[in-house]
Design a protein around this motif. Structure first.
Motif, PDB file in Angstrom:
ATOM      1  N   MET A   1       0.833  -1.196   0.000  1.00 20.62           N
ATOM      2  CA  MET A   1       0.000   0.000   0.000  1.00 20.62           C
ATOM      3  C   MET A   1       0.869   1.247   0.000  1.00 20.62           C
ATOM      4  SD  MET A   1      -2.980  -0.874   2.781  1.00 20.62           S
ATOM      5  CE  MET A   1      -3.574   0.812   2.765  1.00 20.62           C
ATOM      6  N   GLU A   2       0.339   2.289  -0.612  1.00 23.21           N
ATOM      7  CA  GLU A   2       0.976   3.598  -0.562  1.00 23.21           C
ATOM      8  C   GLU A   2       0.250   4.442   0.483  1.00 23.21           C
ATOM      9  OE1 GLU A   2       0.902   5.078  -4.583  1.00 23.21           O
ATOM     10  OE2 GLU A   2       2.340   3.567  -5.245  1.00 23.21           O
ATOM     11  N   PRO A   3       0.934   5.391   1.125  1.00 28.12           N
ATOM     12  CA  PRO A   3       0.264   6.248   2.107  1.00 28.12           C
ATOM     13  C   PRO A   3      -0.967   6.925   1.495  1.00 28.12           C
ATOM     14  CG  PRO A   3       2.633   6.567   2.228  1.00 28.12           C
ATOM     15  CD  PRO A   3       2.372   5.699   1.023  1.00 28.12           C
ATOM     16  N   GLY A   4      -2.062   6.915   2.245  1.00 29.44           N
ATOM     17  CA  GLY A   4      -3.300   7.536   1.799  1.00 29.44           C
ATOM     18  C   GLY A   4      -4.134   6.686   0.866  1.00 29.44           C
ATOM     19  N   GLU A   5      -3.693   5.469   0.583  1.00 31.06           N
ATOM     20  CA  GLU A   5      -4.388   4.603  -0.369  1.00 31.06           C
ATOM     21  C   GLU A   5      -5.230   3.558   0.363  1.00 31.06           C
ATOM     22  OE1 GLU A   5      -2.940   2.351  -4.343  1.00 31.06           O
ATOM     23  OE2 GLU A   5      -1.814   1.813  -2.535  1.00 31.06           O
ATOM     24  N   PRO A   6      -6.515   3.426   0.017  1.00 31.34           N
ATOM     25  CA  PRO A   6      -7.327   2.348   0.587  1.00 31.34           C
ATOM     26  C   PRO A   6      -6.866   0.990   0.050  1.00 31.34           C
ATOM     27  CG  PRO A   6      -8.713   4.081  -0.332  1.00 31.34           C
ATOM     28  CD  PRO A   6      -7.302   4.347  -0.790  1.00 31.34           C
ATOM     29  N   ILE A   7      -7.103  -0.059   0.817  1.00 36.87           N
ATOM     30  CA  ILE A   7      -6.631  -1.401   0.451  1.00 36.87           C
ATOM     31  C   ILE A   7      -7.201  -1.866  -0.892  1.00 36.87           C
ATOM     32  CG2 ILE A   7      -8.385  -2.715   1.725  1.00 36.87           C
ATOM     33  CD1 ILE A   7      -4.664  -3.586   1.727  1.00 36.87           C
ATOM     34  N   GLY A   8      -8.469  -1.581  -1.165  1.00 37.77           N
ATOM     35  CA  GLY A   8      -9.059  -1.982  -2.436  1.00 37.77           C
ATOM     36  C   GLY A   8      -8.408  -1.303  -3.621  1.00 37.77           C
ATOM     37  N   GLU A   9      -8.121  -0.016  -3.485  1.00 36.50           N
ATOM     38  CA  GLU A   9      -7.444   0.706  -4.564  1.00 36.50           C
ATOM     39  C   GLU A   9      -6.033   0.169  -4.777  1.00 36.50           C
ATOM     40  OE1 GLU A   9      -7.656   4.983  -4.160  1.00 36.50           O
ATOM     41  OE2 GLU A   9      -9.826   4.891  -3.835  1.00 36.50           O
ATOM     42  N   CYS A  10      -5.389  -0.259  -3.698  1.00 40.92           N
ATOM     43  CA  CYS A  10      -4.059  -0.857  -3.807  1.00 40.92           C
ATOM     44  C   CYS A  10      -4.123  -2.116  -4.672  1.00 40.92           C
ATOM     45  CB  CYS A  10      -3.516  -1.177  -2.414  1.00 40.92           C
ATOM     46  SG  CYS A  10      -1.938  -2.053  -2.413  1.00 40.92           S
ATOM     47  N   ALA A  11      -5.097  -2.987  -4.409  1.00 40.16           N
ATOM     48  CA  ALA A  11      -5.227  -4.226  -5.186  1.00 40.16           C
ATOM     49  C   ALA A  11      -5.519  -3.925  -6.653  1.00 40.16           C
ATOM     50  CB  ALA A  11      -6.317  -5.107  -4.591  1.00 40.16           C
ATOM     51  N   VAL A  12      -6.380  -2.950  -6.920  1.00 37.63           N
ATOM     52  CA  VAL A  12      -6.707  -2.567  -8.297  1.00 37.63           C
ATOM     53  C   VAL A  12      -5.461  -2.016  -8.997  1.00 37.63           C
ATOM     54  CG1 VAL A  12      -8.047  -0.943  -9.711  1.00 37.63           C
ATOM     55  CG2 VAL A  12      -9.159  -2.192  -7.841  1.00 37.63           C
ATOM     56  N   ARG A  13      -4.745  -1.107  -8.333  1.00 39.17           N
ATOM     57  CA  ARG A  13      -3.546  -0.499  -8.911  1.00 39.17           C
ATOM     58  C   ARG A  13      -2.468  -1.542  -9.196  1.00 39.17           C
ATOM     59  NH1 ARG A  13       0.958   0.479  -6.504  1.00 39.17           N
ATOM     60  NH2 ARG A  13       0.081   0.526  -4.395  1.00 39.17           N
ATOM     61  N   GLU A  14      -2.187  -2.388  -8.197  1.00 40.12           N
ATOM     62  CA  GLU A  14      -1.138  -3.392  -8.367  1.00 40.12           C
ATOM     63  C   GLU A  14      -1.481  -4.386  -9.478  1.00 40.12           C
ATOM     64  OE1 GLU A  14       1.890  -3.827  -7.126  1.00 40.12           O
ATOM     65  OE2 GLU A  14       1.916  -2.199  -5.674  1.00 40.12           O
ATOM     66  N   THR A  15      -2.736  -4.777  -9.579  1.00 36.95           N
ATOM     67  CA  THR A  15      -3.139  -5.713 -10.633  1.00 36.95           C
ATOM     68  C   THR A  15      -2.915  -5.090 -12.004  1.00 36.95           C
ATOM     69  OG1 THR A  15      -4.745  -6.775  -9.178  1.00 36.95           O
ATOM     70  CG2 THR A  15      -5.042  -7.114 -11.541  1.00 36.95           C
ATOM     71  N   LEU A  16      -3.317  -3.843 -12.171  1.00 32.05           N
ATOM     72  CA  LEU A  16      -3.117  -3.157 -13.441  1.00 32.05           C
ATOM     73  C   LEU A  16      -1.627  -3.002 -13.752  1.00 32.05           C
ATOM     74  CD1 LEU A  16      -4.256  -1.684 -15.905  1.00 32.05           C
ATOM     75  CD2 LEU A  16      -4.312   0.408 -14.509  1.00 32.05           C
ATOM     76  N   GLU A  17      -0.838  -2.561 -12.760  1.00 34.49           N
ATOM     77  CA  GLU A  17       0.598  -2.370 -12.972  1.00 34.49           C
ATOM     78  C   GLU A  17       1.294  -3.660 -13.375  1.00 34.49           C
ATOM     79  OE1 GLU A  17       2.298  -0.725  -9.402  1.00 34.49           O
ATOM     80  OE2 GLU A  17       1.288   1.206  -9.663  1.00 34.49           O
ATOM     81  N   GLU A  18       0.953  -4.765 -12.727  1.00 30.05           N
ATOM     82  CA  GLU A  18       1.701  -6.009 -12.924  1.00 30.05           C
ATOM     83  C   GLU A  18       1.185  -6.877 -14.068  1.00 30.05           C
ATOM     84  OE1 GLU A  18       3.023  -6.332  -8.231  1.00 30.05           O
ATOM     85  OE2 GLU A  18       1.562  -7.752  -9.016  1.00 30.05           O
ATOM     86  N   THR A  19      -0.086  -6.706 -14.439  1.00 31.29           N
ATOM     87  CA  THR A  19      -0.666  -7.616 -15.444  1.00 31.29           C
ATOM     88  C   THR A  19      -1.310  -6.925 -16.642  1.00 31.29           C
ATOM     89  OG1 THR A  19      -2.885  -7.722 -14.475  1.00 31.29           O
ATOM     90  CG2 THR A  19      -1.210  -9.244 -13.585  1.00 31.29           C
ATOM     91  N   GLY A  20      -1.607  -5.623 -16.537  1.00 35.09           N
ATOM     92  CA  GLY A  20      -2.308  -4.918 -17.600  1.00 35.09           C
ATOM     93  C   GLY A  20      -3.814  -5.045 -17.539  1.00 35.09           C
ATOM     94  N   VAL A  21      -4.341  -5.750 -16.547  1.00 40.33           N
ATOM     95  CA  VAL A  21      -5.777  -5.998 -16.427  1.00 40.33           C
ATOM     96  C   VAL A  21      -6.385  -5.044 -15.400  1.00 40.33           C
ATOM     97  CG1 VAL A  21      -7.542  -7.717 -15.825  1.00 40.33           C
ATOM     98  CG2 VAL A  21      -5.506  -8.405 -17.110  1.00 40.33           C
ATOM     99  N   THR A  22      -7.478  -4.385 -15.782  1.00 41.75           N
ATOM    100  CA  THR A  22      -8.237  -3.544 -14.872  1.00 41.75           C
ATOM    101  C   THR A  22      -9.286  -4.411 -14.196  1.00 41.75           C
ATOM    102  OG1 THR A  22      -7.932  -1.661 -16.350  1.00 41.75           O
ATOM    103  CG2 THR A  22      -9.662  -1.468 -14.681  1.00 41.75           C
ATOM    104  N   VAL A  23      -9.403  -4.284 -12.871  1.00 38.78           N
ATOM    105  CA  VAL A  23     -10.327  -5.142 -12.125  1.00 38.78           C
ATOM    106  C   VAL A  23     -11.275  -4.320 -11.264  1.00 38.78           C
ATOM    107  CG1 VAL A  23      -8.698  -7.076 -12.065  1.00 38.78           C
ATOM    108  CG2 VAL A  23      -8.774  -5.464 -10.137  1.00 38.78           C
ATOM    109  N   GLU A  24     -12.336  -4.996 -10.862  1.00 36.39           N
ATOM    110  CA  GLU A  24     -13.295  -4.472  -9.904  1.00 36.39           C
ATOM    111  C   GLU A  24     -13.310  -5.429  -8.718  1.00 36.39           C
ATOM    112  OE1 GLU A  24     -17.669  -2.987 -10.562  1.00 36.39           O
ATOM    113  OE2 GLU A  24     -17.626  -5.182 -10.632  1.00 36.39           O
ATOM    114  N   ILE A  25     -13.196  -4.878  -7.520  1.00 39.44           N
ATOM    115  CA  ILE A  25     -13.202  -5.695  -6.307  1.00 39.44           C
ATOM    116  C   ILE A  25     -14.632  -6.164  -6.042  1.00 39.44           C
ATOM    117  CG2 ILE A  25     -12.720  -5.740  -3.825  1.00 39.44           C
ATOM    118  CD1 ILE A  25     -10.218  -5.475  -5.702  1.00 39.44           C
TER     119      ILE A  25
END
Length: 155
Positions: free
Chosen positions: A51-75
């Motif tokens: 997680m980055e400071p100020g980032e909610p856990i769900g946004e962290c999972a969405v961001r990391e998934t996009l960064e690492e795989t190219g896939v945009t997701v919905e929790i």
């Protein structure tokens, strides 16, 4: 930065950091799971990261998934919390991090598969294909927990 995972290993180094992280079990319409082969340990894993400071856990999972795989997701839910003090990651720079991850359930909503500097391969895998892939036990446990659909687990 290369890393080595230790789980229930009496020879493991002692943790010197604890960093909140998120991972995601992303399941597509065909029941396949999104996985990446990590560049730091060569093992297959769920997308995720710190997680980055100020980032909610769900946004962290969405961001990391996009960064690492190219896939945009919905929790869509929570798989569980994973905080085993006997599971540590040792990095070449001397950091030894205790596991602390919230694993979320997600579905793809866009994007296209691509690798990143953190992933050398990415792909969708049917459950029987996942079972044969090299991965650390903690990742396999998260995938299995996500498959059961029994609700959040605490480990």
């Amino acid at each position: 930065m290369p890393r080595r995972d230790y789980e229930d290993d009496p020879g493991a180094p002692e943790a010197n950091s604890l960093v909140p992280a998120a991972s995601a079990v992303v399941v597509d319409h065909a029941g396949r799971v999104l996985l990446q082969r990590r560049t730091d340990n060569g093992m297959w894993a769920l997308p995720g990261g710190t997680m980055e400071p100020g980032e909610p856990i769900g946004e962290c999972a969405v961001r990391e998934t996009l960064e690492e795989t190219g896939v945009t997701v919905e929790i869509t839910g929570i798989v569980g919390t994973y905080t085993n003090p006997r599971h540590v990651f040792a990095y070449d720079d001397g950091e030894v991090r205790q596991e602390f991850s919230i694993c979320l359930l997600a579905r793809p909503v866009g994007g296209a598969l691509r690798v990143s500097d953190e992933s050398s391969e990415v792909g969708w895998f049917a459950p029987d294909e996942v079972d044969g892939l090299p991965m650390v036990p903690a990742v396999r446990r998260r995938i299995d927990d996500g498959r059961t659909g029994d609700g959040p687990v605490v480990r």
